[in-house]
Design an enzyme around this catalytic site. Sequence first.
Site, PDB file in Angstrom:
ATOM      1  N   GLN A  67       0.795  -1.212   0.000  1.00 27.67           N
ATOM      2  CA  GLN A  67       0.000   0.000   0.000  1.00 27.67           C
ATOM      3  C   GLN A  67       0.836   1.273   0.000  1.00 27.67           C
ATOM      4  O   GLN A  67       0.318   2.341  -0.309  1.00 27.67           O
ATOM      5  CB  GLN A  67      -0.957  -0.015   1.193  1.00 27.67           C
ATOM      6  CG  GLN A  67      -1.959  -1.159   1.111  1.00 27.67           C
ATOM      7  CD  GLN A  67      -2.849  -1.269   2.327  1.00 27.67           C
ATOM      8  OE1 GLN A  67      -2.532  -1.971   3.266  1.00 27.67           O
ATOM      9  NE2 GLN A  67      -3.979  -0.577   2.296  1.00 27.67           N
ATOM     10  N   GLU A  96      -5.171  -9.653   9.850  1.00 22.28           N
ATOM     11  CA  GLU A  96      -6.590  -9.968   9.748  1.00 22.28           C
ATOM     12  C   GLU A  96      -6.873 -11.251   8.955  1.00 22.28           C
ATOM     13  O   GLU A  96      -7.571 -11.232   7.941  1.00 22.28           O
ATOM     14  CB  GLU A  96      -7.391  -8.783   9.190  1.00 22.28           C
ATOM     15  CG  GLU A  96      -6.902  -8.178   7.897  1.00 22.28           C
ATOM     16  CD  GLU A  96      -7.642  -6.883   7.554  1.00 22.28           C
ATOM     17  OE1 GLU A  96      -7.987  -6.112   8.475  1.00 22.28           O
ATOM     18  OE2 GLU A  96      -7.860  -6.640   6.355  1.00 22.28           O
ATOM     19  N   TYR A 126     -12.844  -0.522  13.548  1.00 19.20           N
ATOM     20  CA  TYR A 126     -13.301   0.732  12.962  1.00 19.20           C
ATOM     21  C   TYR A 126     -14.672   1.166  13.447  1.00 19.20           C
ATOM     22  O   TYR A 126     -14.915   2.350  13.627  1.00 19.20           O
ATOM     23  CB  TYR A 126     -13.301   0.627  11.430  1.00 19.20           C
ATOM     24  CG  TYR A 126     -11.909   0.593  10.851  1.00 19.20           C
ATOM     25  CD1 TYR A 126     -11.152   1.753  10.738  1.00 19.20           C
ATOM     26  CD2 TYR A 126     -11.333  -0.604  10.448  1.00 19.20           C
ATOM     27  CE1 TYR A 126      -9.869   1.734  10.224  1.00 19.20           C
ATOM     28  CE2 TYR A 126     -10.039  -0.644   9.931  1.00 19.20           C
ATOM     29  CZ  TYR A 126      -9.316   0.527   9.818  1.00 19.20           C
ATOM     30  OH  TYR A 126      -8.036   0.494   9.327  1.00 19.20           O
ATOM     31  N   GLU A 136      -5.047  -1.011  14.074  1.00 15.66           N
ATOM     32  CA  GLU A 136      -5.625  -0.080  13.104  1.00 15.66           C
ATOM     33  C   GLU A 136      -6.894   0.501  13.692  1.00 15.66           C
ATOM     34  O   GLU A 136      -7.735  -0.222  14.224  1.00 15.66           O
ATOM     35  CB  GLU A 136      -5.987  -0.774  11.775  1.00 15.66           C
ATOM     36  CG  GLU A 136      -4.825  -1.211  10.931  1.00 15.66           C
ATOM     37  CD  GLU A 136      -5.283  -1.797   9.595  1.00 15.66           C
ATOM     38  OE1 GLU A 136      -6.386  -1.422   9.120  1.00 15.66           O
ATOM     39  OE2 GLU A 136      -4.553  -2.632   9.037  1.00 15.66           O
TER      40      GLU A 136
END
Length: 512
Positions: A43, A182, A326, A397
């Site tokens: 990324q 993940e 999140y 994250e």
Amino acid sequence: MLRLYCLLILMLNLALPVLSVDTYSKEDFPPGFIFGAATSAYQVEGAAREDGRSPSVWDTFSRGGGDVAVDEYHKYKEDVQLMAETGLGAYRFSISWARLIPNGRGPVNPKGLRYYNNLINELISHGIQAHVLLYNYDHPQSLEDEYGGWLSRNIVRDFTAYADVCFREFGDRVSSWSTINEPNIFANGGYDQGVVPPGRCSYPFGLWNCSKGNSSTEPYLAAHNMLLAHASTVRLYKDRYQSKQNGVIGVTLYALWLVPLTNSTEDETAAQRAMDFLIGWFVNPLVFGDYPEVMKKNAGSRLPVLTDQESKLVKGAFDFLGLIHYTTVYIKDNSKILKTENRDFNADMAVTISFTQDEDDPFGLFPVEYPQRPWGLQGLLEYLKQAYGNPPVYIHENGQVSRRNSSLDDTSRVEYLHAYIGSLLDAIRNGSNTRGYFVWSFLDVFELLDGRGSSYGLYFVDLDDPSLRRLPKKSAHWYSHFLKGGRVSSSRTLELEKTFGDSSSETLVSIG
């Protein structure tokens, strides 16, 4: 026990609706608590065809979308300087297996080795801890072609050997290792829905058209091999390296908080079932040595069996759990789907997931923004404390998504970070064993699901500038102020600092 956890979910939803910590500073967190930011190799690095790197499954899947990314491969010194100016205590990044060992096994690429040594040394020289992720959706394409990647037990051997190189070459300067990022989402998305590398699925389950795969069996098989590779790698680190290098090692899971849509017994049970499928899939074997009973019941023979030897290998194979969190979603029971003969992972879970309490609002792949439900982070951490003995946790994250644009005024991201970091402080004060927090992401990166369509970065990357200039958003200024000891508040009466300046702990910076 199932009913107990269902009640726990409901009680937490009722008990934690409001953030109780409003004004706080970094000094309110325990001594040694680490704050940082994160990215991953494909990324940010770019240089996909340079210096001996081979294609990974992510290259193949995205058709070269990350060939340049944001060019950290060439700009790492500039980026580390920016991290230091921001005040990061740690940087979490991943190593590209295809850059370090291009064939997947065998000879190490000296130029790849030099790059990661240089990056780590640059971080250490600026007082920034290196937290390293070994794998993020990007095994060498050669291993996929040779034996099917994670569908073969061969990858356990090859992944452990790859990790051995990383421990040997970098471990003297690495504070923390994560094995696989993940794996619960990677197994489902990559081998059932086909929406992430390597893009495998079968009709009628895949969300995209896949040319090959078996959605009914492959997610479970791939996850099983990931679990074994993780455990093998952890045992190697503990047996050969940990006593000399003094680092820690764990695995990082995607972890939504799941709330029953209603207070019905069916929805409460469904929320617990979803927790078992999404979190317990990996944490149960790591803590108890076996898969959750509801998974074994619903998936039947499609779920591989952990032998006694494998159970002993897996149980206890972690120093910490990393969490990617999140938002919170709502769970409605869909048990009727269990009557269907041909099922995949999602049908076995037998729930409907939605962002809101509107049953017609399905959980989507590309939200414009995540609903801000910071109490869900407290609920998640309390659940891990109660269900799994309060293991050490790192939030690897956390951040707010937005559509990618050139605006540096990301007030909603500032509001989100303020609320979630405050909620984390509440959870720690309530006994959570959380030891670190990382914002996703340090820069606007090439995102997994939609490439350049969405943005999470503290720093905007100008893709129209040949130098890929980095520009701080409001969130970068806010986070920097917090990291340097400043107090933060949700009050919207004061204007946020415009530049990195004096961040005295007596200065109050507000959102808006």
